[in-house]
Scaffold this motif. Structure first.
Motif, mmCIF file in Angstrom:
data_model
loop_
_atom_site.group_PDB
_atom_site.id
_atom_site.type_symbol
_atom_site.label_atom_id
_atom_site.label_comp_id
_atom_site.label_asym_id
_atom_site.label_seq_id
_atom_site.Cartn_x
_atom_site.Cartn_y
_atom_site.Cartn_z
ATOM 1 N N ALA A 128 64.657 44.113 35.221
ATOM 2 C CA ALA A 128 66.053 43.179 36.362
ATOM 3 C C ALA A 128 65.208 41.396 35.732
ATOM 4 O O ALA A 128 66.213 40.832 35.238
ATOM 5 C CB ALA A 128 65.462 42.812 37.824
ATOM 6 N N ARG A 129 63.952 41.881 35.224
ATOM 7 C CA ARG A 129 63.253 40.513 34.455
ATOM 8 C C ARG A 129 63.657 40.444 32.974
ATOM 9 O O ARG A 129 64.094 39.050 32.451
ATOM 10 C CB ARG A 129 62.337 40.521 34.507
ATOM 11 N N PHE A 130 64.160 41.837 32.274
ATOM 12 C CA PHE A 130 63.870 41.231 30.570
ATOM 13 C C PHE A 130 65.605 42.580 30.781
ATOM 14 O O PHE A 130 65.256 42.247 29.003
ATOM 15 C CB PHE A 130 62.659 42.543 30.581
ATOM 16 N N ASP A 131 66.438 42.803 31.186
ATOM 17 C CA ASP A 131 66.976 43.740 31.037
ATOM 18 C C ASP A 131 67.460 43.343 29.784
ATOM 19 O O ASP A 131 67.753 44.263 28.649
ATOM 20 C CB ASP A 131 68.220 43.703 32.143
ATOM 21 N N GLU A 132 68.409 41.875 29.264
ATOM 22 C CA GLU A 132 68.599 41.377 28.225
ATOM 23 C C GLU A 132 68.117 40.111 27.599
ATOM 24 O O GLU A 132 68.971 40.825 26.405
ATOM 25 C CB GLU A 132 70.305 40.492 28.409
ATOM 26 N N LEU A 185 54.394 44.397 24.946
ATOM 27 C CA LEU A 185 55.975 44.785 24.718
ATOM 28 C C LEU A 185 56.884 45.310 25.167
ATOM 29 O O LEU A 185 56.394 46.861 25.735
ATOM 30 C CB LEU A 185 56.042 45.262 22.875
ATOM 31 N N TYR A 186 57.069 44.395 26.479
ATOM 32 C CA TYR A 186 57.973 45.278 26.807
ATOM 33 C C TYR A 186 59.454 45.188 26.264
ATOM 34 O O TYR A 186 60.373 44.301 25.121
ATOM 35 C CB TYR A 186 59.312 43.730 27.888
ATOM 36 N N SER A 187 60.189 46.928 26.320
ATOM 37 C CA SER A 187 60.928 46.995 25.340
ATOM 38 C C SER A 187 61.744 48.187 25.867
ATOM 39 O O SER A 187 61.811 48.307 26.727
ATOM 40 C CB SER A 187 60.762 47.722 24.096
ATOM 41 N N ARG A 188 62.627 48.999 24.461
ATOM 42 C CA ARG A 188 63.778 50.032 24.912
ATOM 43 C C ARG A 188 63.615 49.918 24.018
ATOM 44 O O ARG A 188 63.166 50.503 22.712
ATOM 45 C CB ARG A 188 65.225 49.518 25.360
ATOM 46 N N SER A 189 63.312 52.205 24.233
ATOM 47 C CA SER A 189 63.533 53.344 22.833
ATOM 48 C C SER A 189 64.253 53.288 22.024
ATOM 49 O O SER A 189 64.145 53.759 21.198
ATOM 50 C CB SER A 189 62.861 55.095 23.739
ATOM 51 N N TYR A 190 65.187 52.692 22.205
ATOM 52 C CA TYR A 190 66.367 52.657 21.341
ATOM 53 C C TYR A 190 66.826 51.888 21.215
ATOM 54 O O TYR A 190 67.993 51.597 20.211
ATOM 55 C CB TYR A 190 67.581 53.624 22.584
ATOM 56 N N CYS A 191 65.705 50.764 21.194
ATOM 57 C CA CYS A 191 66.518 49.355 20.374
ATOM 58 C C CYS A 191 65.644 49.030 19.119
ATOM 59 O O CYS A 191 64.819 48.849 18.945
ATOM 60 C CB CYS A 191 65.458 47.732 21.503
ATOM 61 N N HIS A 192 66.277 48.715 18.388
ATOM 62 C CA HIS A 192 65.687 48.816 16.793
ATOM 63 C C HIS A 192 65.591 47.521 16.744
ATOM 64 O O HIS A 192 63.903 47.331 15.696
ATOM 65 C CB HIS A 192 67.039 49.010 15.668
ATOM 66 N N LEU A 193 65.266 46.104 17.548
ATOM 67 C CA LEU A 193 64.827 45.409 17.620
ATOM 68 C C LEU A 193 63.064 45.076 18.166
ATOM 69 O O LEU A 193 62.165 44.457 17.874
ATOM 70 C CB LEU A 193 65.335 43.832 18.610
ATOM 71 N N CYS A 194 63.241 45.844 19.113
ATOM 72 C CA CYS A 194 61.981 46.569 19.807
ATOM 73 C C CYS A 194 61.041 46.777 19.100
ATOM 74 O O CYS A 194 59.974 46.190 18.266
ATOM 75 C CB CYS A 194 62.158 47.010 21.357
ATOM 76 N N GLN A 195 61.595 47.832 18.092
ATOM 77 C CA GLN A 195 60.115 48.665 16.717
ATOM 78 C C GLN A 195 60.136 47.499 15.885
ATOM 79 O O GLN A 195 59.175 47.648 15.360
ATOM 80 C CB GLN A 195 61.362 49.284 16.075
ATOM 81 N N ASP A 196 61.222 46.631 15.680
ATOM 82 C CA ASP A 196 61.325 45.645 14.388
ATOM 83 C C ASP A 196 60.011 44.310 14.668
ATOM 84 O O ASP A 196 59.613 44.477 14.162
ATOM 85 C CB ASP A 196 62.211 44.622 13.690
ATOM 86 N N MET A 197 59.246 44.472 15.932
ATOM 87 C CA MET A 197 58.567 43.052 16.404
ATOM 88 C C MET A 197 57.624 43.767 16.675
ATOM 89 O O MET A 197 56.757 43.803 16.331
ATOM 90 C CB MET A 197 59.180 42.764 17.794
ATOM 91 N N LEU A 198 57.458 45.273 17.242
ATOM 92 C CA LEU A 198 56.522 45.911 17.236
ATOM 93 C C LEU A 198 55.505 46.261 15.964
ATOM 94 O O LEU A 198 54.481 45.305 15.467
ATOM 95 C CB LEU A 198 56.720 47.306 18.021
ATOM 96 N N ASP A 199 56.664 46.541 14.944
ATOM 97 C CA ASP A 199 55.854 46.517 13.392
ATOM 98 C C ASP A 199 55.604 45.749 13.044
ATOM 99 O O ASP A 199 54.922 45.160 12.031
ATOM 100 C CB ASP A 199 57.324 47.408 11.859
ATOM 101 N N ALA A 200 56.225 44.595 12.705
ATOM 102 C CA ALA A 200 56.573 43.013 12.545
ATOM 103 C C ALA A 200 54.552 42.358 12.958
ATOM 104 O O ALA A 200 53.742 41.705 12.849
ATOM 105 C CB ALA A 200 57.259 41.643 12.063
#
Length: 81
Positions: free
Chosen positions: A48-52, A5-20
């Protein structure tokens, strides 16, 4: 099975995806997940690849991504079979 999982520490969508994703872990068949913070990684190509696109989930890094932004439960379940 192993996921990345490529993510950011402050990204709520990232945490949501990990939890799901973790909720889909089948009993008796654990899987592993590497969570890679693209901002903290020494590999600048990840930013560069996953920024947005984060969060971005892979089941096999040699294959196309399973999903980004939101968990694709069907795609994950196909990987778990």
């Amino acid at each position: 099975m192993h996921f990345t999982l490529y993510s950011r520490s402050y990204c709520h969508l990232c945490q949501d995806m990990l939890d799901a994703l973790l909720l889909l872990q089948p009993p008796g068949k654990p899987f592993t997940v590497d969570v890679i913070d693209i901002d903290a990684s020494p590999d600048a190509s990840l930013l560069a690849r996953f920024d947005e696109l984060v969060p971005v989930l892979f089941g096999d890094l040699a294959q196309p991504e399973l999903c980004h932004y939101f968990l694709d439960e069907a795609a994950v379940r196909r990987c778990l079979v």
